[in-house]
Design a protein around this motif. Structure first.
Motif, PDB file in Angstrom:
ATOM      1  N   THR A  95      87.289  58.365 106.789  1.00 43.83           N
ATOM      2  CA  THR A  95      88.196  57.330 106.291  1.00 43.83           C
ATOM      3  C   THR A  95      89.563  57.339 106.959  1.00 43.83           C
ATOM      4  N   GLY A  96      89.876  58.400 107.689  1.00 43.98           N
ATOM      5  CA  GLY A  96      91.194  58.503 108.301  1.00 43.98           C
ATOM      6  C   GLY A  96      92.270  58.991 107.352  1.00 43.98           C
ATOM      7  N   LEU A  97      91.871  59.412 106.172  1.00 45.02           N
ATOM      8  CA  LEU A  97      92.802  59.967 105.189  1.00 45.02           C
ATOM      9  C   LEU A  97      92.781  61.484 105.279  1.00 45.02           C
ATOM     10  N   THR A  98      93.770  62.115 104.707  1.00 43.46           N
ATOM     11  CA  THR A  98      93.760  63.570 104.635  1.00 43.46           C
ATOM     12  C   THR A  98      93.059  64.002 103.351  1.00 43.46           C
TER      13      THR A  98
ATOM     14  N   GLN B 245      93.130  52.658 101.496  1.00 47.01           N
ATOM     15  CA  GLN B 245      93.884  52.864 102.733  1.00 47.01           C
ATOM     16  C   GLN B 245      94.383  51.535 103.304  1.00 47.01           C
ATOM     17  N   ARG B 246      93.540  50.520 103.317  1.00 42.30           N
ATOM     18  CA  ARG B 246      93.959  49.217 103.844  1.00 42.30           C
ATOM     19  C   ARG B 246      95.054  48.602 102.971  1.00 42.30           C
ATOM     20  N   ALA B 247      94.905  48.737 101.655  1.00 39.99           N
ATOM     21  CA  ALA B 247      95.931  48.209 100.749  1.00 39.99           C
ATOM     22  C   ALA B 247      97.260  48.937 100.954  1.00 39.99           C
ATOM     23  N   ARG B 248      97.206  50.262 101.137  1.00 41.17           N
ATOM     24  CA  ARG B 248      98.431  51.030 101.392  1.00 41.17           C
ATOM     25  C   ARG B 248      99.061  50.593 102.715  1.00 41.17           C
ATOM     26  N   SER B 249      98.233  50.333 103.722  1.00 42.64           N
ATOM     27  CA  SER B 249      98.770  49.928 105.031  1.00 42.64           C
ATOM     28  C   SER B 249      99.465  48.570 104.955  1.00 42.64           C
ATOM     29  N   LEU B 250      99.134  47.789 103.950  1.00 40.17           N
ATOM     30  CA  LEU B 250      99.810  46.500 103.731  1.00 40.17           C
ATOM     31  C   LEU B 250     101.014  46.646 102.806  1.00 40.17           C
TER      32      LEU B 250
ATOM     33  N   ILE C 170     100.975  51.866  94.437  1.00 40.66           N
ATOM     34  CA  ILE C 170      99.829  52.480  93.765  1.00 40.66           C
ATOM     35  C   ILE C 170      99.412  51.636  92.559  1.00 40.66           C
ATOM     36  N   GLU C 171     100.398  51.155  91.815  1.00 45.44           N
ATOM     37  CA  GLU C 171     100.092  50.306  90.652  1.00 45.44           C
ATOM     38  C   GLU C 171      99.376  49.023  91.080  1.00 45.44           C
TER      39      GLU C 171
ATOM     40  N   LEU D 249      94.351  45.834  92.155  1.00 45.76           N
ATOM     41  CA  LEU D 249      93.436  45.260  93.146  1.00 45.76           C
ATOM     42  C   LEU D 249      92.044  45.879  93.049  1.00 45.76           C
ATOM     43  N   LEU D 250      91.990  47.185  92.850  1.00 45.98           N
ATOM     44  CA  LEU D 250      90.687  47.845  92.694  1.00 45.98           C
ATOM     45  C   LEU D 250      89.941  47.303  91.487  1.00 45.98           C
ATOM     46  N   ALA D 251      90.652  47.143  90.380  1.00 45.92           N
ATOM     47  CA  ALA D 251      90.016  46.602  89.168  1.00 45.92           C
ATOM     48  C   ALA D 251      89.502  45.188  89.425  1.00 45.92           C
TER      49      ALA D 251
END
Length: 141
Positions: free
Chosen positions: A10-13, A51-56, A60-61, A66-68
């Motif tokens: 995923t490219g995450l740690t 990850q894509r949402a964070r890159s935009l 977190i909230e 968005l996940l829901a």
């Protein structure tokens, strides 16, 4: 798939994956008898979504919302669009603020001769001591 393999995929740690799980963005992760996390393709898909949402720049909230919405197949796309437009407005406000900072700093930098003398209009403006007029811009005067 273990956490290091999931991180690579995923490219995450591993630390970020653990964090996303601890705050509830990633739920239902399977565990081995020894307690190690096991990730399946759906988990990886969710992690890539995060990850894509964070890159935009989503918070977190907002990502939780968005996940829901992503997982709710009965949701209205209007709700998703409203969330995206709200985030876009926040980004535009941040851009305007950054542009104003840039313009102010560029003006200050252009006013400083940058020579060996101790007087500096940049520091004078930053100090902005009440009752004391900051040194003018020698290049602009």
């Amino acid at each position: 798939m273990n956490i290091s393999q999931a991180a690579k995929a995923t490219g995450l740690t591993p630390r970020m994956i653990r964090h996303y799980e601890s705050i509830g963005l990633l739920t239902g992760t399977a565990r081995t008898a020894a307690g190690y996390r096991l990730f399946n393709e759906q988990d990886l898909h969710t992690l890539r979504f995060i990850q894509r949402a964070r890159s935009l720049g989503f918070s977190i909230e907002q990502i939780s919302q968005l996940l829901a919405l992503w997982q709710d197949r009965e949701r209205s796309s209007a709700v998703v669009k409203q969330l995206a437009r709200q985030h876009l407005q926040e980004l535009e406000e941040k851009i305007a603020g950054l542009q104003a900072m840039h313009d102010s700093l560029a003006e200050l930098a252009s006013c400083c001769l940058g020579d060996e003398r101790p007087d500096c209009p940049i520091l004078d403006r930053l100090a902005d001591t009440p009752g004391v007029e900051p040194a003018g811009c020698r290049q602009c005067d």
